[in-house]
Design an enzyme around this catalytic site. Sequence first.
Site, PDB file in Angstrom:
ATOM      1  N   GLU A  35      52.551  -4.747  12.542  1.00  0.00           N
ATOM      2  CA  GLU A  35      53.516  -5.583  11.827  1.00  0.00           C
ATOM      3  C   GLU A  35      52.839  -6.175  10.603  1.00  0.00           C
ATOM      4  O   GLU A  35      51.740  -6.727  10.705  1.00  0.00           O
ATOM      5  CB  GLU A  35      54.017  -6.724  12.722  1.00  0.00           C
ATOM      6  CG  GLU A  35      54.954  -7.675  11.957  1.00  0.00           C
ATOM      7  CD  GLU A  35      55.544  -8.803  12.802  1.00  0.00           C
ATOM      8  OE1 GLU A  35      55.103  -8.975  13.959  1.00  0.00           O
ATOM      9  OE2 GLU A  35      56.418  -9.524  12.292  1.00  0.00           O
ATOM     10  N   ASN A  92      58.885  -7.988   7.766  1.00  0.00           N
ATOM     11  CA  ASN A  92      59.889  -9.019   8.056  1.00  0.00           C
ATOM     12  C   ASN A  92      60.812  -9.243   6.871  1.00  0.00           C
ATOM     13  O   ASN A  92      60.365  -9.356   5.734  1.00  0.00           O
ATOM     14  CB  ASN A  92      59.190 -10.331   8.411  1.00  0.00           C
ATOM     15  CG  ASN A  92      58.417 -10.200   9.709  1.00  0.00           C
ATOM     16  OD1 ASN A  92      58.992 -10.264  10.793  1.00  0.00           O
ATOM     17  ND2 ASN A  92      57.119  -9.976   9.605  1.00  0.00           N
ATOM     18  N   GLU A 124      62.132  -5.688  10.380  1.00  0.00           N
ATOM     19  CA  GLU A 124      62.346  -6.755  11.368  1.00  0.00           C
ATOM     20  C   GLU A 124      63.278  -7.799  10.779  1.00  0.00           C
ATOM     21  O   GLU A 124      63.097  -8.249   9.641  1.00  0.00           O
ATOM     22  CB  GLU A 124      61.022  -7.431  11.746  1.00  0.00           C
ATOM     23  CG  GLU A 124      60.101  -6.522  12.515  1.00  0.00           C
ATOM     24  CD  GLU A 124      58.996  -7.254  13.286  1.00  0.00           C
ATOM     25  OE1 GLU A 124      59.086  -8.491  13.469  1.00  0.00           O
ATOM     26  OE2 GLU A 124      58.042  -6.576  13.696  1.00  0.00           O
ATOM     27  N   ASP A 154      63.900  -9.508  15.608  1.00  0.00           N
ATOM     28  CA  ASP A 154      62.709 -10.354  15.764  1.00  0.00           C
ATOM     29  C   ASP A 154      63.046 -11.590  16.592  1.00  0.00           C
ATOM     30  O   ASP A 154      64.205 -12.011  16.646  1.00  0.00           O
ATOM     31  CB  ASP A 154      62.235 -10.775  14.366  1.00  0.00           C
ATOM     32  CG  ASP A 154      60.746 -11.088  14.331  1.00  0.00           C
ATOM     33  OD1 ASP A 154      60.098 -11.040  15.391  1.00  0.00           O
ATOM     34  OD2 ASP A 154      60.235 -11.370  13.231  1.00  0.00           O
ATOM     35  N   GLU A 211      55.690 -10.299  21.943  1.00  0.00           N
ATOM     36  CA  GLU A 211      54.817 -10.924  20.934  1.00  0.00           C
ATOM     37  C   GLU A 211      53.992 -12.027  21.553  1.00  0.00           C
ATOM     38  O   GLU A 211      54.421 -12.637  22.536  1.00  0.00           O
ATOM     39  CB  GLU A 211      55.653 -11.659  19.883  1.00  0.00           C
ATOM     40  CG  GLU A 211      56.556 -10.879  19.050  1.00  0.00           C
ATOM     41  CD  GLU A 211      57.178 -11.765  17.963  1.00  0.00           C
ATOM     42  OE1 GLU A 211      57.177 -11.301  16.845  1.00  0.00           O
ATOM     43  OE2 GLU A 211      57.639 -12.892  18.234  1.00  0.00           O
TER      44      GLU A 211
HETATM   45  O1    G Z   1      57.986 -14.033  14.812  1.00  0.00           O
HETATM   46  P1    G Z   1      57.016 -13.348  13.911  1.00  0.00           P
HETATM   47  O2    G Z   1      56.835 -11.879  14.235  1.00  0.00           O
HETATM   48  O3    G Z   1      57.328 -13.510  12.460  1.00  0.00           O
HETATM   49  O4    G Z   1      55.650 -14.133  14.233  1.00  0.00           O
HETATM   50  C1    G Z   1      54.422 -13.628  13.948  1.00  0.00           C
HETATM   51  C2    G Z   1      53.470 -14.801  13.774  1.00  0.00           C
HETATM   52  O5    G Z   1      52.854 -15.144  15.021  1.00  0.00           O
HETATM   53  C3    G Z   1      52.354 -14.442  12.819  1.00  0.00           C
HETATM   54  O6    G Z   1      52.213 -15.446  11.866  1.00  0.00           O
HETATM   55  C4    G Z   1      51.124 -14.314  13.689  1.00  0.00           C
HETATM   56  O7    G Z   1      49.951 -14.746  13.035  1.00  0.00           O
HETATM   57  C5    G Z   1      51.424 -15.170  14.888  1.00  0.00           C
HETATM   58  N1    G Z   1      50.857 -14.596  16.109  1.00  0.00           N
HETATM   59  C6    G Z   1      50.669 -13.279  16.343  1.00  0.00           C
HETATM   60  N2    G Z   1      50.110 -13.064  17.566  1.00  0.00           N
HETATM   61  C7    G Z   1      49.956 -14.281  18.135  1.00  0.00           C
HETATM   62  C8    G Z   1      49.431 -14.732  19.402  1.00  0.00           C
HETATM   63  O8    G Z   1      49.012 -13.960  20.269  1.00  0.00           O
HETATM   64  N3    G Z   1      49.456 -16.071  19.619  1.00  0.00           N
HETATM   65  C9    G Z   1      49.929 -16.963  18.710  1.00  0.00           C
HETATM   66  N4    G Z   1      49.894 -18.254  19.014  1.00  0.00           N
HETATM   67  N5    G Z   1      50.413 -16.592  17.506  1.00  0.00           N
HETATM   68  C10   G Z   1      50.430 -15.261  17.203  1.00  0.00           C
HETATM   69 MN    MN Z   2      58.222 -10.439  13.003  1.00  0.00          MN
END
Ligand code: G
Ligand code: MN
Length: 408
Positions: A35, A92, A124, A154, A211
């Site tokens: 992503e 996104n 997304e 998303d 996620e």
């Molecule tokens: O919802 P979206 O796909 O936009 O969110 C992705 C965000 O979540 C990114 O900013 C990323 O840095 C953060 N993120 C990705 N993996 C993890 C994780 O394992 N834990 C946490 N706390 N945040 C994460």
């Molecule tokens: Mn996303």
Amino acid sequence: MITAQDIEAGLGARQFQLYYQPKFSMAHGEVCGSEALVRWCPPDGSVIEPGAFLPLTHSAGLSPRMSAYIVARLFEDMAVLGPTRFAPVSFNTVATDFEDDALSGQIFAGMAATGTAPASLEIEITEHHALSCSPRVLANIRRLREAGLGLVMDDYGLGYSSVDTLSKWPFTSIKLDQGLVQRMLNSDKNAGIVRSAIRMAHELDIGLVAEGVETAAQYHFLVEAGCMKMQGYLISRPLALAALIAHERFAPCPVSMAVGLVQMAIVDHIQWRRKMVAYTLRHAGEPADSPQRAATDFPTLNCDKCQIGRWYRNEGATLAGSPTFALSERAHRRLHAIGAELVERMGQGADLEQVRPMLGSLQQTSLELLGSLLSLEDHGLATIYASGKPAPEGAARVCGLEMPAAVM
Ligand code: G
Ligand code: MN
């Protein structure tokens, strides 16, 4: 304090970059996509997370500019990446970006200019924005979808009308919101919500990515529940493009059998069998020459096209070579042959007495299939929990489970 002018200046100075977070296939133990996540990297060396500037970007009406910038950067990066194990790359967007056809036009032009295959891109969209948009948005997104790009919902679980949105939009995949993933081990309710979202995606025949997976316990819960793709700090943080390319191995890469998919197959079979029996009983009482006898309210007859058949050919193929798997596949084929015969006899006007022996074989073969699938499931659970030592094949022994003689 960030202002809209700062964001505009940052865009002008190309201070925004895309970081890439790998997506990981739990069925194959390998990276299966990534992503693209925007980061603001001002000259002072800091890296600003999107949460600190995207809400303002949106409210200041700068979203179209930001999205155009992100898509332009994405194609620059795609030209560097080429065909890659990090594809499909998702990016996104907000649904309102597709109000006019500028962004979709830019995406089509970018694919043509860089030779990027549509299937190596996924859009997304957060459900929140998908809810309130015009038919023009949907039309533009449909055009991209029809060209072969994936469409991902998303943050699934954050909104309140997801199911309705899912039925109206041509989504190919959903992303389980990271909050949901991080809370799922705290209560039976949260666990149930996650399990049923995974089952729903399976029934809709679309993908699901969890996620925010941070711990091995979360990973194992998801594998058991039938989730086959994840992203999160457990595998990797989002990485700058150069770091992504340099990354050889994403450790730790827990390896486990896709045991949750065996559970999916068990439930799929139970549903298939019920539909077949209900169909037979429904029509067996009708007059032999009733036009109702031609009804097609039976489950899928083609053994390669039903859910289990597709599983054998896709993720299940990782189990090929296991004798228990081969037994289950043979029982599955026999079941479909019995089903086809039942449908034929119903069409010819058979009554319940005439098909009773076939219902008996259906029952027996069903138990054989379930027996081997349960064995496979125990085997898979042992590969996860029995200190990494796979259980003996045909693993009735693992749980002292009695297997029908025909299966062993
Ligand atoms: O919802 P979206 O796909 O936009 O969110 C992705 C965000 O979540 C990114 O900013 C990323 O840095 C953060 N993120 C990705 N993996 C993890 C994780 O394992 N834990 C946490 N706390 N945040 C994460
Ligand atoms: Mn996303």
